[in-house]
Design a protein around this motif. Sequence first.
Motif, PDB file in Angstrom:
ATOM      1  N   UNK A  19       0.873  -1.252   0.103  1.00  0.00           N
ATOM      2  CA  UNK A  19      -0.055   0.015  -0.046  1.00  0.00           C
ATOM      3  C   UNK A  19       1.030   1.335  -0.106  1.00  0.00           C
ATOM      4  N   UNK A  20       0.425   2.171  -0.878  1.00  0.00           N
ATOM      5  CA  UNK A  20       1.249   3.467  -0.799  1.00  0.00           C
ATOM      6  C   UNK A  20       0.110   4.622  -0.941  1.00  0.00           C
ATOM      7  N   UNK A  21       0.440   5.785  -0.742  1.00  0.00           N
ATOM      8  CA  UNK A  21      -0.354   6.826  -0.995  1.00  0.00           C
ATOM      9  C   UNK A  21      -0.085   7.264  -2.515  1.00  0.00           C
ATOM     10  N   UNK A  22       1.019   7.034  -3.083  1.00  0.00           N
ATOM     11  CA  UNK A  22       0.849   7.517  -4.704  1.00  0.00           C
ATOM     12  C   UNK A  22       1.930   6.403  -5.136  1.00  0.00           C
ATOM     13  N   UNK A  23       1.444   5.773  -6.035  1.00  0.00           N
ATOM     14  CA  UNK A  23       2.221   4.630  -6.751  1.00  0.00           C
ATOM     15  C   UNK A  23       3.184   5.352  -7.597  1.00  0.00           C
ATOM     16  N   UNK A  24       4.247   4.771  -7.814  1.00  0.00           N
ATOM     17  CA  UNK A  24       5.381   5.161  -8.781  1.00  0.00           C
ATOM     18  C   UNK A  24       5.176   4.162 -10.249  1.00  0.00           C
ATOM     19  N   UNK A 126      -3.391   8.877 -22.426  1.00  0.00           N
ATOM     20  CA  UNK A 126      -2.090   8.264 -21.774  1.00  0.00           C
ATOM     21  C   UNK A 126      -1.948   8.969 -20.376  1.00  0.00           C
ATOM     22  N   UNK A 127      -1.736  10.362 -20.325  1.00  0.00           N
ATOM     23  CA  UNK A 127      -1.579  11.041 -19.028  1.00  0.00           C
ATOM     24  C   UNK A 127      -2.524  10.675 -17.905  1.00  0.00           C
ATOM     25  N   UNK A 128      -3.959  10.847 -18.685  1.00  0.00           N
ATOM     26  CA  UNK A 128      -5.162  10.743 -17.560  1.00  0.00           C
ATOM     27  C   UNK A 128      -5.219   9.156 -17.097  1.00  0.00           C
ATOM     28  N   UNK A 129      -4.874   8.162 -17.840  1.00  0.00           N
ATOM     29  CA  UNK A 129      -4.829   6.854 -17.436  1.00  0.00           C
ATOM     30  C   UNK A 129      -3.798   6.550 -16.456  1.00  0.00           C
ATOM     31  N   UNK A 130      -2.406   7.108 -16.447  1.00  0.00           N
ATOM     32  CA  UNK A 130      -1.632   7.093 -15.712  1.00  0.00           C
ATOM     33  C   UNK A 130      -1.901   7.694 -14.423  1.00  0.00           C
ATOM     34  N   UNK A 135      -3.108   7.022  -8.631  1.00  0.00           N
ATOM     35  CA  UNK A 135      -3.950   7.383  -7.558  1.00  0.00           C
ATOM     36  C   UNK A 135      -4.396   6.179  -6.592  1.00  0.00           C
ATOM     37  N   UNK A 136      -4.192   4.948  -7.056  1.00  0.00           N
ATOM     38  CA  UNK A 136      -4.935   3.746  -6.269  1.00  0.00           C
ATOM     39  C   UNK A 136      -4.053   3.136  -5.692  1.00  0.00           C
ATOM     40  N   UNK A 160       8.619   7.737 -12.956  1.00  0.00           N
ATOM     41  CA  UNK A 160       9.154   8.323 -11.742  1.00  0.00           C
ATOM     42  C   UNK A 160      10.568   7.731 -11.734  1.00  0.00           C
ATOM     43  N   UNK A 161      10.761   6.532 -12.287  1.00  0.00           N
ATOM     44  CA  UNK A 161      12.177   5.931 -11.891  1.00  0.00           C
ATOM     45  C   UNK A 161      12.504   5.013 -13.161  1.00  0.00           C
ATOM     46  N   UNK A 162      13.811   5.044 -13.651  1.00  0.00           N
ATOM     47  CA  UNK A 162      14.116   4.068 -14.705  1.00  0.00           C
ATOM     48  C   UNK A 162      15.200   3.352 -14.043  1.00  0.00           C
ATOM     49  N   UNK A 163      14.683   2.010 -14.240  1.00  0.00           N
ATOM     50  CA  UNK A 163      15.749   1.088 -13.988  1.00  0.00           C
ATOM     51  C   UNK A 163      16.254   0.359 -14.831  1.00  0.00           C
ATOM     52  N   UNK A 164      17.343   0.452 -15.397  1.00  0.00           N
ATOM     53  CA  UNK A 164      18.290  -0.002 -16.720  1.00  0.00           C
ATOM     54  C   UNK A 164      19.134  -0.884 -16.429  1.00  0.00           C
TER      55      UNK A 164
END
Length: 207
Positions: A19-24, A126-130, A135-136, A160-164
């Motif tokens: 659980x988190x307040x804002x998902x990344x 896309x922006x609205x869907x993300x 927010x969930x 929010x984060x790139x894992x390369x």
Amino acid sequence: MNARPRFRLMPVPRRARAESLTRRVVLGMFVSLDGFVSSGTDNEDWIFRSGDDATDAWVVAQLDQAGLIAMGSRSFGDMAQYWPTAESPFAAVMNATPKLVFSRSRPAAPDADGSWAAPFIASGDLVDVIAHWKAQPGGDIRVLGGAGFAQALAASGLVDEFQLMVCPVALGSGVALFAGLPQPLDLQLVSAQSFSGGAMALVYRPA
């Protein structure tokens, strides 16, 4: 990339690992030394040549933080045929984590449960869907593919984060992850880990 991809909002999954307040939104990709995520051909064995138990463990640890795996419809079609019966270090977490498919044409499944057989479907802006899915409550939204979808997210500033996982190979040409950026994207290095096979795991966040 002037037009934003269109995707339609769909219900959020009931299952989430954390659980988190804002998902990344976390984008995980294998990248060549010269910045390509695909050779543009059917031969992508460069991704696996430097892999070993240590690189596999790193990838699994990152995947395990996800509450949702997101991908484009073409990548989903390929993965849905492979992962359910795969014998791979990644198979357990890939099969257990709910899937979200971004598609312009695939109809929503009313009985979707996030499995390979019944993934959650998103279409619309896309922006609205993300924003809707971030927010969930739940763990990271882990983006795995494909290249065009990843490019759209990066160009829209939605990652929010790139894992390369940078592989020790130069391709010379192919599909560049950051093609289509409207302006330079400044990144802050969060962590770096090298492996005996020559690969390096680099984690960046927008500065």
